[in-house]
Write a protein that holds these residues in place. Structure first.
Motif: not given
Length: 309
Positions: A268-290
């Protein structure tokens, strides 16, 4: 906490508006008396009402604590249908009477979908509507802090992906701990993938239910503290190199369908949020997120079935 500056800072005066249903009005008046009796220097006014229009006039920040509670024998669709009518009325009042750039935090469950309803039935900017998953992040950081016997402030960048429900995914793959030798990965320090991929995740997912079982009431202090954390970082910004978890409107990042209110790591900066980009997502995480995407997509379909065409 708000009155003492935990949400907006020690130098920001506040006027507190409190809204509730008619049967709770006497309790609201009592709370107002207590706030006034505390003689807190930041409090410049306390207003209580059962009228949503009166309560929303001029507000800069709205914390939505109210929703229809799920009762024994009720299906999720029953709760969502009730909340559609509640949030339709509040959305109308906010868009007409709140400050133009009013920031909204939805706490009442199902928080993500209640925020989605608010977004769909109003002309409020989608970027100004968020839901609370900071409580889950705080719970996850506290578990890691306890496991490693370090101050909780030394644990950073834990992520909670998805829904504020049992499908949420607390992710430590990018989290670090501040040590005498610099920032080190949580996974490296704990060195127990079995615990991190199983007990840790389920403990965070089921923490709310465990608290209800223990005290016969939902989380109160911890939820209030998390709401203050959420708004404070949104308004004042996140520290450099740090991100936090917020339920926000997806733009398609990380394969999450656009339009869903989904918990992402944000800065967050000056009252606005931004999604963090470019994080590596492994297969385990992908299933949980889905899994959380699937649940939220189902909740969205239910909510839409109760909205006007």
């Amino acid at each position: 906490m708000i009155a003492r500056g935990a949400m907006l800072g020690p130098d920001q005066p506040v006027i507190i508006h409190m809204l509730d249903i008619e049967p709770a009005m006497e309790a609201l008046r009592g709370l107002k008396m207590e706030l006034l009796d505390a003689a807190l220097p930041l409090v410049q006014g306390v207003f209580v009402s059962t009228n949503v229009v009166e309560a929303c006039k001029g507000v800069d920040i709205a914390v939505m604590l109210g929703g229809f509670p799920r009762k024994e024998g009720m299906e999720r669709r029953d709760v969502i249908s009730k909340n559609v009518s509640i949030y339709r009325a509040q959305a109308s009042a906010l868009q007409q009477y709140a400050a133009p750039n009013c920031k909204v935090l939805v706490v009442a469950n199902p928080a993500n979908t209640n925020a989605l309803i608010l977004k769909e039935v109003s002309s409020l900017p989608a970027k100004n509507i968020t839901s609370l998953t900071r409580l889950d992040q705080n719970r996850a950081q506290a578990l890691i802090s306890d496991r490693l016997d370090v101050p909780v402030t030394d644990v950073k960048n834990v992520i909670v992906w998805g829904n504020h429900s049992s499908t949420q995914y607390p992710d430590v793959n990018h989290a670090t701990v501040n040590t005498a030798n610099g920032h080190r990965p949580v996974r490296e320090l704990i060195a127990d993938d079995y615990w991190l991929n199983r007990e840790f995740i389920t403990t965070v997912q089921q923490r709310g239910a465990a608290i209800i079982k223990a005290r016969k009431l939902s989380s109160a202090l911890s939820a209030a503290s998390a709401a203050c954390d959420h708004i404070r970082d949104w308004v004042h910004g996140t520290p450099k190199g740090t991100w936090v978890s917020m339920g926000v409107c997806s733009d398609g990042s990380y394969g999450v369908p656009p339009g869903l209110i989904y918990s992402f790591p944000v800065t967050c900066h000056k009252g606005e949020w931004s999604i963090v980009q470019g994080l590596k997502i492994d297969e385990f995480s992908r299933k949980k997120m889905d899994a959380s995407v699937e649940e939220l997509t189902g909740e969205k379909a239910l909510a839409y079935s109760y909205l006007d065409p």
